[in-house]
Design an enzyme around this catalytic site. Sequence first.
Site, PDB file in Angstrom:
ATOM      1  CE  LYS A 167       6.196 -14.491   5.799  1.00  0.00           C
ATOM      2  NZ  LYS A 167       7.600 -14.096   5.764  1.00  0.00           N
TER       3      LYS A 167
ATOM      4  CB  ALA B 271       6.127 -24.320   2.623  1.00  0.00           C
TER       5      ALA B 271
ATOM      6  CG  ASN C  60       3.484 -13.384  -8.610  1.00  0.00           C
ATOM      7  OD1 ASN C  60       4.473 -13.892  -9.154  1.00  0.00           O
ATOM      8  ND2 ASN C  60       3.428 -12.112  -8.276  1.00  0.00           N
TER       9      ASN C  60
ATOM     10  CE1 TYR D 121      -3.449  -8.682  -3.822  1.00  0.00           C
ATOM     11  CE2 TYR D 121      -2.351  -9.531  -5.780  1.00  0.00           C
ATOM     12  CZ  TYR D 121      -2.993  -8.506  -5.122  1.00  0.00           C
ATOM     13  OH  TYR D 121      -3.191  -7.306  -5.755  1.00  0.00           O
TER      14      TYR D 121
HETATM   15  P1  NAD Z   1      -2.493   0.149  -0.936  1.00  0.00           P
HETATM   16  O1  NAD Z   1      -2.014  -0.808   0.088  1.00  0.00           O
HETATM   17  O2  NAD Z   1      -1.659   1.350  -1.222  1.00  0.00           O
HETATM   18  O3  NAD Z   1      -3.969   0.628  -0.602  1.00  0.00           O
HETATM   19  C1  NAD Z   1      -4.978  -0.279  -0.189  1.00  0.00           C
HETATM   20  C2  NAD Z   1      -5.977   0.475   0.665  1.00  0.00           C
HETATM   21  O4  NAD Z   1      -6.980  -0.449   1.101  1.00  0.00           O
HETATM   22  C3  NAD Z   1      -5.331   1.077   1.918  1.00  0.00           C
HETATM   23  O5  NAD Z   1      -5.692   2.408   2.057  1.00  0.00           O
HETATM   24  C4  NAD Z   1      -5.898   0.226   3.032  1.00  0.00           C
HETATM   25  O6  NAD Z   1      -6.014   0.902   4.278  1.00  0.00           O
HETATM   26  C5  NAD Z   1      -7.266  -0.160   2.460  1.00  0.00           C
HETATM   27  N1  NAD Z   1      -7.811  -1.333   3.161  1.00  0.00           N
HETATM   28  C6  NAD Z   1      -7.152  -2.486   3.471  1.00  0.00           C
HETATM   29  N2  NAD Z   1      -7.967  -3.286   4.166  1.00  0.00           N
HETATM   30  C7  NAD Z   1      -9.150  -2.658   4.293  1.00  0.00           C
HETATM   31  C8  NAD Z   1     -10.390  -2.993   4.919  1.00  0.00           C
HETATM   32  N3  NAD Z   1     -10.537  -4.148   5.561  1.00  0.00           N
HETATM   33  N4  NAD Z   1     -11.398  -2.104   4.859  1.00  0.00           N
HETATM   34  C9  NAD Z   1     -11.262  -0.929   4.213  1.00  0.00           C
HETATM   35  N5  NAD Z   1     -10.100  -0.557   3.607  1.00  0.00           N
HETATM   36  C10 NAD Z   1      -9.065  -1.408   3.652  1.00  0.00           C
HETATM   37  O7  NAD Z   1      -2.703  -0.733  -2.247  1.00  0.00           O
HETATM   38  P2  NAD Z   1      -2.813  -0.315  -3.786  1.00  0.00           P
HETATM   39  O8  NAD Z   1      -1.543  -0.672  -4.462  1.00  0.00           O
HETATM   40  O9  NAD Z   1      -3.333   1.069  -3.945  1.00  0.00           O
HETATM   41  O10 NAD Z   1      -3.885  -1.391  -4.289  1.00  0.00           O
HETATM   42  C11 NAD Z   1      -5.269  -1.093  -4.460  1.00  0.00           C
HETATM   43  C12 NAD Z   1      -5.934  -2.298  -5.090  1.00  0.00           C
HETATM   44  O11 NAD Z   1      -5.292  -2.613  -6.325  1.00  0.00           O
HETATM   45  C13 NAD Z   1      -5.850  -3.568  -4.237  1.00  0.00           C
HETATM   46  O12 NAD Z   1      -7.059  -4.297  -4.363  1.00  0.00           O
HETATM   47  C14 NAD Z   1      -4.706  -4.332  -4.873  1.00  0.00           C
HETATM   48  O13 NAD Z   1      -4.797  -5.705  -4.619  1.00  0.00           O
HETATM   49  C15 NAD Z   1      -4.905  -3.982  -6.327  1.00  0.00           C
HETATM   50  N6  NAD Z   1      -3.713  -4.151  -7.159  1.00  0.00           N
HETATM   51  C16 NAD Z   1      -2.617  -3.376  -6.996  1.00  0.00           C
HETATM   52  C17 NAD Z   1      -1.521  -3.567  -7.819  1.00  0.00           C
HETATM   53  C18 NAD Z   1      -0.279  -2.708  -7.720  1.00  0.00           C
HETATM   54  O14 NAD Z   1       0.634  -2.905  -8.512  1.00  0.00           O
HETATM   55  N7  NAD Z   1      -0.195  -1.771  -6.795  1.00  0.00           N
HETATM   56  C19 NAD Z   1      -1.547  -4.548  -8.797  1.00  0.00           C
HETATM   57  C20 NAD Z   1      -2.680  -5.328  -8.927  1.00  0.00           C
HETATM   58  C21 NAD Z   1      -3.772  -5.107  -8.119  1.00  0.00           C
END
Ligand code: NAD
Length: 464
Positions: free
Chosen positions: A313, A316, A365, A371
């Site tokens: 979001k 704001a 971003n 984030y």
């Molecule tokens: P995703 O949403 O597919 O998977 C995230 C996982 O974390 C889910 O299985 C979720 O249940 C688990 N999770 C969330 N809150 C939790 C908690 N409180 N306790 C335990 N588990 C919890 O996301 P993703 O795309 O696989 O991303 C994985 C990591 O990579 C994240 O840290 C994300 O910020 C980072 N990331 C992803 C991208 C991208 O392009 N997908 C880019 C940069 C960074």
Amino acid sequence: MTDQYQLFSKTALGKLVIKNLGLPSPTTLDRFDVNQPVIHGAVLFAAARESIFSKSISQILANIHADTYSTEQYSELKQIAVETGLNLRVFNVSNKTSKFKALLFDASGITHVSQLKALYDFFHPVARQVQASGRVIIVGRSPDQAESLSQSIAQRALEGFVKSVAKEFKKGIAANLIYVDPDAPDNLESSLRFFLSPRSAYVSGQVVRVSNADHIAINWNQPLAGKTAVVTGASRGIGEAIAHILADDGAHVICLDVPQQQADLERVALEISGSVLTLDITATDAGEKIKAAAAEYGGLDILVHNAGVTRDKTLANMKPEQWDLVVNINIAANEAVNDYLLNHAGFNANGRIICVSSISGIAGNLGQSNYATSKAAVIGLVKFTAPTLKNGVTINAVAPGFIETQMTAAIPFAIREAGRRMNSMSQGGLPVDVAQTIAYFASPASSGVNGNVLRVCGQSLLGA
Ligand code: NAD
């Protein structure tokens, strides 16, 4: 998710449209295959005069049986090759038909900017002779370990060169720079293997620092044999890929996720003969539970803080709970769990902590103030913790760019397409690319790799 544009670009019609409109044409990147050698194709190796890492590099090339060439000009390398058992063959630069999978240059001998021309002299004649999904690797001497200002400047200059080559060479070619401390040549092998191999498919334009540490010998086919790893957020996406790759590399993986993800978590654990830990990582006793779960398998060797969420979001429009949730899961939990484990003998010797940041944490971003704050904090966590660690424990982070997962599938089409193409590879990365980079940090052989933040982003334009 599938990149429809990339599929279209491989069709006859797609090729025609792309050529006529001048659109990017993504190369299908080589990915790691256990049945393939570290590098599949020839390596052209050279060194600036009086470079200090050529012997180590030569030894590593011999270890991986690389088909290695050099030109007559680099006569110093001949003797080094004999000493290290490397079969170094001669390449004649007038030969314009041979192609190389990697161009590898030891630039550690450069002590003054006037000597940087050595880069031009080596790379210019062969700049069009690198195969698709090839590699350009420069090994330099850490600029802050230089003996003079001139040397430090000249070594720092290597970054600009590598990052430009990474943008110019196209065809899925990755260019990276490894800075090695002068007393750390024995710690280079895991990094050089990683950057030469398809494990680093989506890592380009990056710099890694290797420092002196205990040299740990490993079985390179099963680098994590006998190790116990905990991967948070392991039920899907990047976490699922990390669990698979660490298990492929020989680790017993404890897959951790929230109770709502139990079914998927059990499926992943079953696929890799791992185990399950359902836990909300923000729980106050999370560190204790992780330690107890790992104790059943000989104690904790590798902890991957992968669990993360977005609640995008503009500031704001952002509700306070959207701020809190993201900050609590993405960084506060990492800090609290590390704090518990490091203060309660929670890691075995040579433990590995690997965090997951994001290029949003580097560049910022729109719509991601919560984030980006949390992911920038992850970098702070790594940088501050690294020099304080004892007993061979290391901490590093990956900073993924656009990776094809459920998280990025949720981004609106136009923004998603821009994120996917705005990098030197003209495509999104795959979860496996992040996982392979984490496996490189997790390796016992990466003992000298500490405090690094490595972007897995195909050299995204964001924050570059
Ligand atoms: P995703 O949403 O597919 O998977 C995230 C996982 O974390 C889910 O299985 C979720 O249940 C688990 N999770 C969330 N809150 C939790 C908690 N409180 N306790 C335990 N588990 C919890 O996301 P993703 O795309 O696989 O991303 C994985 C990591 O990579 C994240 O840290 C994300 O910020 C980072 N990331 C992803 C991208 C991208 O392009 N997908 C880019 C940069 C960074």
